[in-house]
Design a protein around this motif. Structure first.
Motif, PDB file in Angstrom:
ATOM      1  N   PRO A   6       0.808  -1.231   0.000  1.00  0.00           N
ATOM      2  CA  PRO A   6       0.000   0.000   0.000  1.00  0.00           C
ATOM      3  C   PRO A   6       0.835   1.273   0.000  1.00  0.00           C
ATOM      4  O   PRO A   6       0.357   2.322  -0.450  1.00  0.00           O
ATOM      5  N   LEU A   7       2.069   1.241   0.515  1.00  0.00           N
ATOM      6  CA  LEU A   7       2.882   2.455   0.527  1.00  0.00           C
ATOM      7  C   LEU A   7       3.191   2.964  -0.881  1.00  0.00           C
ATOM      8  O   LEU A   7       3.521   4.138  -1.068  1.00  0.00           O
ATOM      9  N   ALA A   8       3.096   2.079  -1.882  1.00  0.00           N
ATOM     10  CA  ALA A   8       3.347   2.512  -3.258  1.00  0.00           C
ATOM     11  C   ALA A   8       2.305   3.505  -3.735  1.00  0.00           C
ATOM     12  O   ALA A   8       2.529   4.227  -4.716  1.00  0.00           O
ATOM     13  N   LEU A   9       1.161   3.613  -3.038  1.00  0.00           N
ATOM     14  CA  LEU A   9       0.146   4.580  -3.443  1.00  0.00           C
ATOM     15  C   LEU A   9       0.630   6.020  -3.273  1.00  0.00           C
ATOM     16  O   LEU A   9       0.083   6.937  -3.893  1.00  0.00           O
ATOM     17  N   LEU A  10       1.631   6.210  -2.427  1.00  0.00           N
ATOM     18  CA  LEU A  10       2.172   7.552  -2.257  1.00  0.00           C
ATOM     19  C   LEU A  10       2.779   8.092  -3.542  1.00  0.00           C
ATOM     20  O   LEU A  10       2.937   9.311  -3.698  1.00  0.00           O
ATOM     21  N   LEU A  11       3.140   7.195  -4.454  1.00  0.00           N
ATOM     22  CA  LEU A  11       3.676   7.642  -5.742  1.00  0.00           C
ATOM     23  C   LEU A  11       2.634   8.402  -6.552  1.00  0.00           C
ATOM     24  O   LEU A  11       2.965   9.056  -7.545  1.00  0.00           O
ATOM     25  N   GLY A  12       1.364   8.321  -6.135  1.00  0.00           N
ATOM     26  CA  GLY A  12       0.330   9.095  -6.813  1.00  0.00           C
ATOM     27  C   GLY A  12       0.524  10.594  -6.678  1.00  0.00           C
ATOM     28  O   GLY A  12      -0.049  11.382  -7.445  1.00  0.00           O
ATOM     29  N   LEU A  13       1.335  11.019  -5.707  1.00  0.00           N
ATOM     30  CA  LEU A  13       1.640  12.443  -5.563  1.00  0.00           C
ATOM     31  C   LEU A  13       2.413  12.989  -6.751  1.00  0.00           C
ATOM     32  O   LEU A  13       2.547  14.216  -6.897  1.00  0.00           O
ATOM     33  N   LEU A  14       2.951  12.116  -7.591  1.00  0.00           N
ATOM     34  CA  LEU A  14       3.632  12.588  -8.795  1.00  0.00           C
ATOM     35  C   LEU A  14       2.683  13.302  -9.743  1.00  0.00           C
ATOM     36  O   LEU A  14       3.128  13.967 -10.693  1.00  0.00           O
ATOM     37  N   ALA A  15       1.389  13.194  -9.506  1.00  0.00           N
ATOM     38  CA  ALA A  15       0.433  13.925 -10.347  1.00  0.00           C
ATOM     39  C   ALA A  15       0.561  15.429 -10.145  1.00  0.00           C
ATOM     40  O   ALA A  15       0.228  16.218 -11.052  1.00  0.00           O
ATOM     41  N   ILE A  16       1.032  15.874  -8.977  1.00  0.00           N
ATOM     42  CA  ILE A  16       1.158  17.315  -8.715  1.00  0.00           C
ATOM     43  C   ILE A  16       2.174  17.958  -9.655  1.00  0.00           C
ATOM     44  O   ILE A  16       1.887  18.993 -10.284  1.00  0.00           O
ATOM     45  N   PRO A  17       3.399  17.417  -9.811  1.00  0.00           N
ATOM     46  CA  PRO A  17       4.322  18.026 -10.788  1.00  0.00           C
ATOM     47  C   PRO A  17       3.785  18.050 -12.213  1.00  0.00           C
ATOM     48  O   PRO A  17       4.039  19.003 -12.973  1.00  0.00           O
ATOM     49  N   LEU A  65      -2.197  11.443 -16.629  1.00  0.00           N
ATOM     50  CA  LEU A  65      -2.612  11.177 -15.247  1.00  0.00           C
ATOM     51  C   LEU A  65      -3.190   9.764 -15.111  1.00  0.00           C
ATOM     52  O   LEU A  65      -2.982   9.088 -14.097  1.00  0.00           O
ATOM     53  N   PHE A  66      -3.894   9.328 -16.151  1.00  0.00           N
ATOM     54  CA  PHE A  66      -4.459   7.966 -16.109  1.00  0.00           C
ATOM     55  C   PHE A  66      -3.342   6.915 -16.120  1.00  0.00           C
ATOM     56  O   PHE A  66      -3.401   5.925 -15.392  1.00  0.00           O
ATOM     57  N   ILE A  67      -2.295   7.141 -16.949  1.00  0.00           N
ATOM     58  CA  ILE A  67      -1.161   6.215 -16.981  1.00  0.00           C
ATOM     59  C   ILE A  67      -0.478   6.167 -15.627  1.00  0.00           C
ATOM     60  O   ILE A  67      -0.135   5.094 -15.119  1.00  0.00           O
ATOM     61  N   LEU A  68      -0.270   7.354 -15.016  1.00  0.00           N
ATOM     62  CA  LEU A  68       0.356   7.389 -13.694  1.00  0.00           C
ATOM     63  C   LEU A  68      -0.471   6.624 -12.677  1.00  0.00           C
ATOM     64  O   LEU A  68       0.064   5.869 -11.859  1.00  0.00           O
ATOM     65  N   GLY A  69      -1.785   6.803 -12.727  1.00  0.00           N
ATOM     66  CA  GLY A  69      -2.633   6.086 -11.773  1.00  0.00           C
ATOM     67  C   GLY A  69      -2.553   4.577 -11.937  1.00  0.00           C
ATOM     68  O   GLY A  69      -2.505   3.827 -10.947  1.00  0.00           O
ATOM     69  N   LEU A  70      -2.527   4.106 -13.199  1.00  0.00           N
ATOM     70  CA  LEU A  70      -2.425   2.662 -13.421  1.00  0.00           C
ATOM     71  C   LEU A  70      -1.098   2.110 -12.919  1.00  0.00           C
ATOM     72  O   LEU A  70      -1.052   1.038 -12.295  1.00  0.00           O
ATOM     73  N   LEU A  71      -0.011   2.834 -13.166  1.00  0.00           N
ATOM     74  CA  LEU A  71       1.296   2.350 -12.711  1.00  0.00           C
ATOM     75  C   LEU A  71       1.393   2.352 -11.194  1.00  0.00           C
ATOM     76  O   LEU A  71       1.982   1.429 -10.590  1.00  0.00           O
ATOM     77  N   VAL A  72       0.838   3.356 -10.554  1.00  0.00           N
ATOM     78  CA  VAL A  72       0.861   3.399  -9.089  1.00  0.00           C
ATOM     79  C   VAL A  72       0.067   2.239  -8.508  1.00  0.00           C
ATOM     80  O   VAL A  72       0.490   1.576  -7.546  1.00  0.00           O
ATOM     81  N   LEU A  73      -1.102   1.964  -9.096  1.00  0.00           N
ATOM     82  CA  LEU A  73      -1.900   0.826  -8.621  1.00  0.00           C
ATOM     83  C   LEU A  73      -1.164  -0.495  -8.832  1.00  0.00           C
ATOM     84  O   LEU A  73      -1.207  -1.391  -7.990  1.00  0.00           O
ATOM     85  N   ALA A  74      -0.476  -0.624  -9.975  1.00  0.00           N
ATOM     86  CA  ALA A  74       0.261  -1.860 -10.230  1.00  0.00           C
ATOM     87  C   ALA A  74       1.378  -2.061  -9.213  1.00  0.00           C
ATOM     88  O   ALA A  74       1.610  -3.174  -8.727  1.00  0.00           O
ATOM     89  N   LEU A  75       2.086  -0.957  -8.873  1.00  0.00           N
ATOM     90  CA  LEU A  75       3.150  -1.067  -7.876  1.00  0.00           C
ATOM     91  C   LEU A  75       2.600  -1.374  -6.490  1.00  0.00           C
ATOM     92  O   LEU A  75       3.282  -1.996  -5.670  1.00  0.00           O
ATOM     93  N   ALA A  76       1.390  -0.946  -6.218  1.00  0.00           N
ATOM     94  CA  ALA A  76       0.769  -1.255  -4.921  1.00  0.00           C
ATOM     95  C   ALA A  76       0.288  -2.692  -4.836  1.00  0.00           C
ATOM     96  O   ALA A  76      -0.058  -3.161  -3.753  1.00  0.00           O
TER      97      ALA A  76
END
Length: 638
Positions: A6-17, A65-76
């Motif tokens: 679950p800590l991999a969900l923090l990578l979703g903050l990359l949406a801000i940059p 943003l959709f690609i980032l979300g999918l990759l973050v979910l996959a890492l989680a």
């Protein structure tokens, strides 16, 4: 939805940059103007006074943003809870016996077991490990205590079924050792149920997963020959191991030619037998069942046999006559003895060679024949000089109760105690080793000289009581077997897949070549010891050739068959007995984990390709090629 990381969900903050970059990005609308001179100052003022742009709707931004979300979910590593046989570390025993080649489930039972093993690998929980053992004639560990799903999948894909029976005792011993290395382990047996009774219990909870649906099978259960008066008799039996009557075509080939073909009608659970009369010269026999679509195990639809009586080896007995020796050589299987007087034309170097030459109380010709030699009561002479040094005679009764004998296969089951000899020759041979010695010198010498094997009995058999003892035919049989006239291998008649064949060097042989039933070859070089050939996994005839300085020559054939009723009975078992406890079919009542990250990663890759296309081509569909102006190519009529 639960996550394994679950800590991999923090990578979703990359949406801000990503959003900030889009807000800072200057966007201009293309407009056609008469001159850019008046617009330059206005553009500089807007750039200086408005660093932050209004975030507008943008398809590329949404896709990124959709690609980032999918990759973050996959890492989680999200997962779904599904019924499974494994929610802990597990030891999988994969049945690799011949019955797993049955085709009642497409493409085969072994392939179905592989698919089941892959499902177990996919449901393996985080932190759990799996060991995979294939049960075969020689069980082996395909993967040892690993959580690497890719390594487990590759090990399953590389496995293949065998053509013989499985050593379940050894497979269970491997599984016991692997299960003891886990805490709270489970053993899963993937098999069609051909497990023998009396197996010990395993030190872990054991689950049985049956593979297969039908038990219909028609098998050749036996194929053998025996010599009879005036020829050879061939016997074959066909067994219906299924629950329905079976009909097939039975074809018999003799030495590569069709000998007979007949219809077989076998009631359910019964055996039909056939007998043929063959000529004495028969060598190789092959039988095959065909035209039977209801048969689900083609492996036991063929059988092979080799009539050993059809392979004889010529033995030349040179002497004045010895009834004891002639009788023993005449009854030994595979020998064709021929008697000759000293000086016979059969000893001419230009004559057809013999596999073994026996000299009984005569002087050897000069030069000696290029064959294995058995010399009895050697005589001095020019022909004997290159091989033996006969110096004298020891007379008087020699009681060999004080004999000295070395340990050798030639002396197996031979008792020299109490043998009386009137006289013996004093013989020296630099190439030989005395196997039996008495007070007057060696009684038996064996060794190799000039690329051939030689055995020497230094006394006259008719001037001793050895031929009257039971050890005499055993000694001659052992000597002939050691000399091996033309026979460079030792294979039993009922050779099963993966059995060992002993390849013994010929007197002049340097190597051996074996041609398998599929036409591939294996070659080996002879040394001091015999070779062991274990690549007998294919069913059918194997051809043995001996290689020497003159080339190669055929040394014989042997056959490998699946005559195993336990493998031909392919009806899947509803349960098996392990440690006196029946194991029912595994129900998958425990909870496993089905991870979703492969699907998420694949979807992210697909969206990335769409984003790349839109960035370079825009949202317009690709233009189709313009229509061809056919009028330019069609000639006009004048």
């Amino acid at each position: 939805m639960p996550f394994l990381a679950p800590l991999a969900l923090l990578l979703g903050l990359l949406a801000i940059p990503i959003l900030i970059l889009y807000m800072l990005r200057l966007r201009r609308r293309e407009v056609i103007v008469s001159s850019t001179l008046l617009w330059q100052k206005l553009v500089r003022d807007r750039e200086a006074n408005a660093p932050w742009q209004k975030l507008r709707r943008n398809l590329l931004l949404f896709l990124q943003l959709f690609i980032l979300g999918l990759l973050v979910l996959a890492l989680a590593r999200p997962y779904l809870t599904v019924p499974s046989l494994v929610n802990r570390s597990v030891v999988v025993i994969l049945d690799g016996s011949a019955s797993m080649q049955a085709t009642d489930v497409a493409p085969s039972r072994f392939a179905a077991a592989q698919a089941e093993a892959n499902r177990l690998i996919a449901a393996l929980g985080s932190g759990h490990r799996m060991t995979i053992i294939q049960a075969g004639r020689t069980p082996r560990v395909l993967a040892a205590a690993t959580a690497d799903r890719q390594a487990l999948t590759e090990a399953i894909a590389a496995a293949g079924p065998g053509s013989g029976t499985a050593d379940w005792g050894a497979a269970f011993a491997l599984a016991s050792g692997a299960a003891q290395g886990f805490q709270d382990a489970r053993v899963v047996i993937l098999s069609d149920g051909g497990v023998p009774e009396g197996l010990p219990s395993l030190p872990a909870e054991t689950v049985y997963v049956p593979i297969g649906r039908s038990g219909e099978n028609l098998a050749i259960a036996a194929l053998a020959t025996r010599p009879v008066e005036g020829g050879v008799q061939l016997f074959a039996s066909v067994t219906n191991e299924g629950l329905e009557p079976q009909e097939a075509l039975l074809s018999v080939e003799v030495d590569g030619r069709l000998f007979d073909a007949r219809r077989v009608n076998a009631p359910a659970g019964e055996t039909v037998e056939f007998v043929w009369s063959l000529p004495e010269t028969v060598g190789r026999i092959a039988a095959r069942l065909s035209d039977n679509p209801a048969d689900f195990l083609p492996l036991d639809d063929r059988a092979a046999a080799v009539h050993q009586g059809g392979v004889t080896h010529r033995v030349l007995l040179v002497g004045e006559g010895n009834l004891f020796l002639e009788q023993v050589l005449g009854v030994l299987p595979g020998l064709q003895p021929v008697k000759a007087q000293p000086g016979s034309d059969l000893l001419d170097p230009e004559a057809d060679p013999f596999d073994l030459v026996v000299f009984d109380g005569v002087t050897l010709p000069d030069p000696p024949p290029a064959a294995d030699l058995l010399i009895i009561d050697p005589q001095p002479g020019e022909g004997s000089a290159p091989l033996l040094d006969v110096t004298g005679v020891v007379t008087g009764t020699q009681n060999t109760s004080a004999i000295r004998a070395v340990s050798s296969p030639i002396l197996q089951f031979v008792d020299w105690n109490g043998v009386n000899i009137r006289q013996m020759r004093q013989v020296a041979a630099t190439w030989g080793e005395p196997l039996v010695e008495a007070a007057g010198g060696p009684l038996l010498i064996t060794g190799e000289q000039g690329g051939r094997r030689i055995a020497v009995l230094t006394f006259d058999l008719q001037e001793s009581d050895l031929p009257l003892k039971i050890s005499f035919p055993i000694l001659i049989a052992n000597l002939v077997d050691w000399l091996r006239p033309g026979r460079s291998f030792n294979a039993p008649e009922n050779l099963a897949p993966e059995d060992l064949v002993t390849l013994a060097p010929d007197s002049s042989a340097t190597g051996v070549r074996i041609t398998r039933p599929d036409g591939t070859t294996w070659e080996g070089a002879f040394g001091e010891d015999a070779l062991l050939y274990d690549e007998t996994g294919q069913l059918g005839h194997y051809r043995v050739e001996v290689v020497d300085g003159a080339g190669s020559r055929e040394a014989g054939w042997f056959a490998v068959n699946l005559f195993a009723p336990a493998e031909s009975r392919i009806q899947p078992a509803a349960d098996i007995v392990v440690g006196a406890i029946p194991l029912q079919k595994g129900t998958g009542d425990e909870v496993g984990q089905l991870e979703l990250w492969p699907w998420l990663a694949g979807l992210a890759l697909l969206v990335l390709l769409i984003e790349w296309w839109i960035f370079h081509q825009g949202t317009r569909w690709p233009r189709l090629p313009a229509a061809v102006d056919l009028e330019r190519w069609i000639p006009r009529r004048r």
